[in-house]
Design a protein around this motif. Sequence first.
Motif, short mmCIF file in Angstrom:
data_model
loop_
_atom_site.label_atom_id
_atom_site.label_comp_id
_atom_site.label_asym_id
_atom_site.label_seq_id
_atom_site.Cartn_x
_atom_site.Cartn_y
_atom_site.Cartn_z
N UNK A 70 0.75 -1.15 -0.07
CA UNK A 70 -0.04 -0.12 0.04
C UNK A 70 0.83 1.28 -0.01
N UNK A 71 0.55 2.17 -0.77
CA UNK A 71 1.38 3.42 -0.95
C UNK A 71 0.80 4.42 -1.63
N UNK A 72 0.81 5.64 -1.10
CA UNK A 72 -0.05 6.89 -1.71
C UNK A 72 0.61 7.64 -2.77
N UNK A 73 2.16 7.38 -2.86
CA UNK A 73 2.76 8.25 -3.82
C UNK A 73 3.63 7.33 -4.50
N UNK A 74 3.48 6.00 -4.57
CA UNK A 74 4.33 5.28 -5.62
C UNK A 74 3.41 4.42 -6.30
N UNK A 75 3.75 4.37 -7.35
CA UNK A 75 2.94 3.28 -8.35
C UNK A 75 3.61 1.90 -8.22
N UNK A 76 3.03 0.93 -8.73
CA UNK A 76 3.55 -0.50 -8.77
C UNK A 76 4.83 -0.48 -9.43
N UNK A 77 5.23 0.09 -10.44
CA UNK A 77 6.47 0.13 -11.31
C UNK A 77 7.37 0.80 -10.38
N UNK A 78 7.17 1.73 -9.86
CA UNK A 78 7.98 2.61 -9.21
C UNK A 78 8.52 1.77 -8.01
N UNK A 79 7.50 1.15 -7.19
CA UNK A 79 7.85 0.28 -5.94
C UNK A 79 8.73 -0.81 -6.57
N UNK A 80 8.45 -1.57 -7.61
CA UNK A 80 9.20 -2.58 -8.01
C UNK A 80 10.70 -2.23 -8.40
N UNK A 81 10.99 -0.98 -8.78
CA UNK A 81 12.41 -0.37 -9.40
C UNK A 81 13.04 -0.11 -8.01
N UNK A 82 12.15 0.61 -7.17
CA UNK A 82 12.95 0.75 -5.77
C UNK A 82 13.46 -0.34 -5.06
N UNK A 83 12.50 -1.31 -4.93
CA UNK A 83 12.72 -2.74 -4.31
C UNK A 83 13.97 -3.33 -4.99
N UNK A 84 13.91 -3.34 -6.37
CA UNK A 84 15.09 -3.89 -7.16
C UNK A 84 16.41 -3.28 -6.84
N UNK A 85 16.29 -1.92 -6.78
CA UNK A 85 17.81 -1.14 -6.54
C UNK A 85 18.22 -1.65 -5.01
N UNK A 86 17.27 -1.74 -3.98
CA UNK A 86 17.59 -1.98 -2.81
C UNK A 86 18.24 -3.24 -2.44
#
Length: 493
Positions: A70-86
């Motif tokens: 659940x996120x108010x300011x990040x889309x699914x693709x942005x979440x996936x990219x952030x997780x991948x970088x992390x």
Amino acid sequence: MSDEESTFKKIFKDWRVMVMMALIIFSLLSIYVIPPAFDKGIEGNLQLGLDLQGGSWIQISFQSEVARFSSDNMSASEVAEALSNEIGADVIVVSNDQVEIRKYYTEEELRQIFNDIGVKMVSYEQGVSKDTAEDIKRILEDKVNNLGTQDAKINTLSGINDVTSYIRVELAGTDINTAQDLVSSQGKFEIRIITEGNKTEHVLYGDSVTSVSTPSQSPAGSQNWGVGFTLDEVGAEAFREAAIKYGAVDDPKNHNLVMLLDGNVVYSAPLSDTLANKLMSGTVRDLSASTGTGEDALEEAQLLEIHLRAGALPVDVSIAGSGSVPAELGEYFKIVCIVAAILALIAVGITIYFRYREPSIVLPMMLTNVSEIIILLGIARYIQQLDLASIAGLIAVIGTGIDQLVVITDEVLHEGKVPSPNVYLKRFKRALGIITVSACTTIFAMLPLAMMDLSTLKGFAIITILGVLVGVIITRPAYGKIIMAILSKKPSK
């Protein structure tokens, strides 16, 4: 013309009976003649599961998880990219609020990672998404099919949330060690070249391999087995540059090409003189890996073909469970199933004889029931593997088939007499209506099991549905015409 000749003429001139006879002949040809299989015993070309043939089963789990967020300011693709970088691993978008993380983490570890990127994790499920599971299933099917294992079943085991936790692979006629090696292999294929001593350098990965041929003897007529494969332009250029750079074209014997699967050597051999000369003048896309002569070389070529074709599984897997059925036990189960089917037919025959006490009724019933089983086996030969559950479905079809034939017989007869043709046809249509409704309820009850990947239960459901359809569409109408022709010699009501 005698009464018997007239009766047989009536029976075999009816199109319903002709269709049933044609399907019986087709089924027998499919089981024993297409292709010839008289040397295989009573089972012929039927596909037998590991229950009846012996073999192994492997259940694999995935080093991956599907998380809802659940996120108010990040889309699914942005979440996936952030997780991948992390985490430094592939993260795939499954839906607007769901991602697939292709690396294993516990729920607590993953929840902390989500918190670190400013996103709340709502749910956690170890496994893969439905699409990824289908990709893995396809790759595994390629592996077992290329091995020549026709009697193989691969089922995904998914929950109601469409997250697949396991895949179960059943390989009839395959020992447990071979099954484990085949299934657990990640398929990460690489070609390297020996430089000096035991040192190697990377040449290309499996994604540069565009096509693979089946093992063959090359040149034609020789005893030397090999596997041909084709590289794309990038792979062919990388191959040529490495062969020249590290001296393989000048001194092939000391610069073997090494093929690896998950870091394990599966093939190693020097360049041929012909190939070395070709590489001096340009790129070569069509290559062949020679494995030698004899049966061992053929087996090695078959395995190498699998490694070249398979590609990489999208996620790492681990073996969650395994088991095997010895061939001797499979043979015992086969005999037990045959005996059980024969006893079922005998019991059914005795029961209906005591009900009607009329051979002219009992014999057509039994022959129709046996015909139904033959047709069903002929169809199953192409689409369904026969295991213990499927055999149980066949035996159940014997019982339900006789039930429906009894309904027809009781409906058209009155006080043991055959009515006039018009009345007979009305009663026969009414009986078929009753049977059709009953068949529909059975089909609807079995459909959920047939559509779910529940391994043995699926086979039972498919055989039951096929048996019901064969009965309603083919054998019941034919039986109605047969019994009418035979009993028409009785006094009419």
